[in-house]
Design a protein around this motif. Structure first.
Motif, PDB file in Angstrom:
ATOM      1  N   HIS A   1       0.838  -1.203   0.000  1.00  9.25           N
ATOM      2  CA  HIS A   1       0.000   0.000   0.000  1.00  9.25           C
ATOM      3  C   HIS A   1       0.872   1.251   0.000  1.00  9.25           C
ATOM      4  O   HIS A   1       0.597   2.216  -0.731  1.00  9.25           O
ATOM      5  CB  HIS A   1      -0.927  -0.015   1.209  1.00  9.25           C
ATOM      6  CG  HIS A   1      -1.773   1.215   1.329  1.00  9.25           C
ATOM      7  ND1 HIS A   1      -2.864   1.451   0.523  1.00  9.25           N
ATOM      8  CD2 HIS A   1      -1.662   2.294   2.159  1.00  9.25           C
ATOM      9  CE1 HIS A   1      -3.396   2.618   0.846  1.00  9.25           C
ATOM     10  NE2 HIS A   1      -2.683   3.150   1.830  1.00  9.25           N
ATOM     11  N   VAL A   2       1.938   1.239   0.790  1.00  6.58           N
ATOM     12  CA  VAL A   2       2.809   2.412   0.874  1.00  6.58           C
ATOM     13  C   VAL A   2       3.653   2.552  -0.388  1.00  6.58           C
ATOM     14  O   VAL A   2       3.898   3.663  -0.866  1.00  6.58           O
ATOM     15  CB  VAL A   2       3.718   2.315   2.126  1.00  6.58           C
ATOM     16  CG1 VAL A   2       4.660   3.512   2.195  1.00  6.58           C
ATOM     17  CG2 VAL A   2       2.880   2.242   3.389  1.00  6.58           C
ATOM     18  N   ALA A   3       4.105   1.435  -0.946  1.00 15.80           N
ATOM     19  CA  ALA A   3       5.022   1.475  -2.094  1.00 15.80           C
ATOM     20  C   ALA A   3       4.309   1.709  -3.419  1.00 15.80           C
ATOM     21  O   ALA A   3       4.958   2.024  -4.417  1.00 15.80           O
ATOM     22  CB  ALA A   3       5.819   0.177  -2.172  1.00 15.80           C
ATOM     23  N   GLY A   4       2.991   1.524  -3.453  1.00 16.99           N
ATOM     24  CA  GLY A   4       2.250   1.752  -4.687  1.00 16.99           C
ATOM     25  C   GLY A   4       2.044   0.481  -5.487  1.00 16.99           C
ATOM     26  O   GLY A   4       2.679  -0.544  -5.242  1.00 16.99           O
ATOM     27  N   SER A   5       1.157   0.548  -6.438  1.00 18.60           N
ATOM     28  CA  SER A   5       0.762  -0.639  -7.193  1.00 18.60           C
ATOM     29  C   SER A   5       1.901  -1.128  -8.078  1.00 18.60           C
ATOM     30  O   SER A   5       2.812  -0.378  -8.445  1.00 18.60           O
ATOM     31  CB  SER A   5      -0.472  -0.329  -8.047  1.00 18.60           C
ATOM     32  OG  SER A   5      -0.178   0.690  -8.987  1.00 18.60           O
ATOM     33  N   GLY A   6       1.819  -2.411  -8.407  1.00 21.03           N
ATOM     34  CA  GLY A   6       2.774  -2.992  -9.331  1.00 21.03           C
ATOM     35  C   GLY A   6       3.933  -3.717  -8.693  1.00 21.03           C
ATOM     36  O   GLY A   6       4.663  -4.443  -9.371  1.00 21.03           O
ATOM     37  N   GLN A   7       4.130  -3.537  -7.375  1.00 19.02           N
ATOM     38  CA  GLN A   7       5.229  -4.255  -6.717  1.00 19.02           C
ATOM     39  C   GLN A   7       4.818  -5.719  -6.496  1.00 19.02           C
ATOM     40  O   GLN A   7       3.645  -6.033  -6.316  1.00 19.02           O
ATOM     41  CB  GLN A   7       5.567  -3.599  -5.370  1.00 19.02           C
ATOM     42  CG  GLN A   7       5.517  -2.076  -5.337  1.00 19.02           C
ATOM     43  CD  GLN A   7       6.407  -1.384  -6.365  1.00 19.02           C
ATOM     44  OE1 GLN A   7       7.276  -2.004  -6.959  1.00 19.02           O
ATOM     45  NE2 GLN A   7       6.186  -0.090  -6.573  1.00 19.02           N
ATOM     46  N   TRP A   8       5.792  -6.604  -6.493  1.00 15.19           N
ATOM     47  CA  TRP A   8       5.514  -8.027  -6.279  1.00 15.19           C
ATOM     48  C   TRP A   8       5.439  -8.320  -4.792  1.00 15.19           C
ATOM     49  O   TRP A   8       6.396  -8.088  -4.046  1.00 15.19           O
ATOM     50  CB  TRP A   8       6.594  -8.891  -6.909  1.00 15.19           C
ATOM     51  CG  TRP A   8       6.647  -8.816  -8.399  1.00 15.19           C
ATOM     52  CD1 TRP A   8       5.843  -8.060  -9.227  1.00 15.19           C
ATOM     53  CD2 TRP A   8       7.559  -9.495  -9.247  1.00 15.19           C
ATOM     54  NE1 TRP A   8       6.199  -8.244 -10.531  1.00 15.19           N
ATOM     55  CE2 TRP A   8       7.249  -9.121 -10.588  1.00 15.19           C
ATOM     56  CE3 TRP A   8       8.596 -10.387  -9.025  1.00 15.19           C
ATOM     57  CZ2 TRP A   8       7.961  -9.613 -11.669  1.00 15.19           C
ATOM     58  CZ3 TRP A   8       9.299 -10.885 -10.109  1.00 15.19           C
ATOM     59  CH2 TRP A   8       8.987 -10.499 -11.415  1.00 15.19           C
TER      60      TRP A   8
ATOM     61  N   PRO B   1       0.656 -12.586 -12.018  1.00 15.92           N
ATOM     62  CA  PRO B   1       0.155 -11.208 -11.978  1.00 15.92           C
ATOM     63  C   PRO B   1      -1.176 -11.158 -11.241  1.00 15.92           C
ATOM     64  O   PRO B   1      -1.611 -12.152 -10.662  1.00 15.92           O
ATOM     65  CB  PRO B   1       0.000 -10.870 -13.463  1.00 15.92           C
ATOM     66  CG  PRO B   1      -0.305 -12.192 -14.097  1.00 15.92           C
ATOM     67  CD  PRO B   1       0.469 -13.232 -13.307  1.00 15.92           C
ATOM     68  N   GLY B   2      -1.790 -10.002 -11.261  1.00 15.15           N
ATOM     69  CA  GLY B   2      -3.102  -9.868 -10.635  1.00 15.15           C
ATOM     70  C   GLY B   2      -3.115  -8.841  -9.536  1.00 15.15           C
ATOM     71  O   GLY B   2      -2.261  -7.947  -9.466  1.00 15.15           O
ATOM     72  N   HIS B   3      -4.129  -8.958  -8.660  1.00 16.33           N
ATOM     73  CA  HIS B   3      -4.314  -7.982  -7.586  1.00 16.33           C
ATOM     74  C   HIS B   3      -3.114  -7.943  -6.652  1.00 16.33           C
ATOM     75  O   HIS B   3      -2.721  -6.871  -6.178  1.00 16.33           O
ATOM     76  CB  HIS B   3      -5.583  -8.336  -6.802  1.00 16.33           C
ATOM     77  CG  HIS B   3      -5.800  -7.478  -5.590  1.00 16.33           C
ATOM     78  ND1 HIS B   3      -5.970  -6.106  -5.672  1.00 16.33           N
ATOM     79  CD2 HIS B   3      -5.861  -7.798  -4.259  1.00 16.33           C
ATOM     80  CE1 HIS B   3      -6.131  -5.617  -4.450  1.00 16.33           C
ATOM     81  NE2 HIS B   3      -6.062  -6.612  -3.590  1.00 16.33           N
TER      82      HIS B   3
END
Length: 216
Positions: A53-60, A203-205
């Motif tokens: 949540h803090v690092a933003g979307s797209g991180q694994w 991938p995904g949510h």
């Protein structure tokens, strides 16, 4: 580690994961996974969601249930296709079985704080006794020539919660979030058995690397 990574993350110069490919990262490895039905595994999953949540979307989100792991040893460059009956896998499994038989199980760890690397948010693990290092050494000895890919024992134990794979919109918030948890003890776990696994990107949510155990 934190002091080296934080300026890179602040400048947006952090490492970014790419979908795995032949010859690249995420090879066949021997890992120790905290059982998913334990308090520590659930805590790591929660921390992973908070960090994402803090690092933003797209991180694994590699610290989520079933994906969180401590790597004992990587064994070879990545292969996208590992055929059934592969002779290397048969040797790896035989060496793993011998090393496991000569180790006292389960192996215990304490997770004591978070840190940053140039490419990850990492949970730092401390073995509860000398069994983890003894197993790592024994495995190297049993592998013989198959231990070529990593010639030295890893000098730290850890579980990566996030692998960065995208920009971090607010890097200072992530740095602060991790810094406030650098000395927090999150609990202990005991790992009942090691595994030889391959990792497949999902991938995904909650994108992550799914670990698939290899057996004879």
């Amino acid at each position: 580690m934190f002091d080296l990574a934080a300026p890179l993350i602040s400048a947006g110069a952090h490492q970014r994961e790419e979908v795995p490919r032949d010859g690249g990262r995420w090879p066949l490895s021997v890992v120790l996974r905290p059982p998913p039905d334990t308090p520590l595994a659930r805590t790591l999953d929660t921390l992973t969601q908070e960090a994402a949540h803090v690092a933003g979307s797209g991180q694994w989100q590699t610290g989520q249930l079933g994906a969180a792991h401590l790597t004992v040893r990587a064994l070879e460059p990545r292969r996208e296709v590992v055929p059934s009956g592969d002779p290397s896998v048969r040797r790896y499994l035989a060496a793993l079985e011998r090393a496991t038989a000569h180790t006292s199980w389960p192996i215990g760890f304490r997770v004591a704080g978070l840190t940053l690397t140039p490419g990850t948010v990492m949970a730092c693990a401390e073995p509860l006794d000398d069994a983890a290092d003894a197993f790592s050494d024994r495995l190297a000895g049993e592998l013989l020539g198959d231990a070529w890919y990593e010639r030295e024992r890893r000098d730290i134990w850890y579980l990566n919660l996030l692998h960065f794979a995208a920009d971090i919109p607010d890097p200072e918030s992530l740095i602060t979030w991790v810094k406030s948890r650098r000395s927090t003890t999150f609990g202990t776990t005991t790992v009942p058995v090691p595994e030889l696994v391959r990792a497949d990107h999902r991938p995904g949510h909650r994108p992550h690397m799914r670990l698939v155990p290899l057996t004879t």
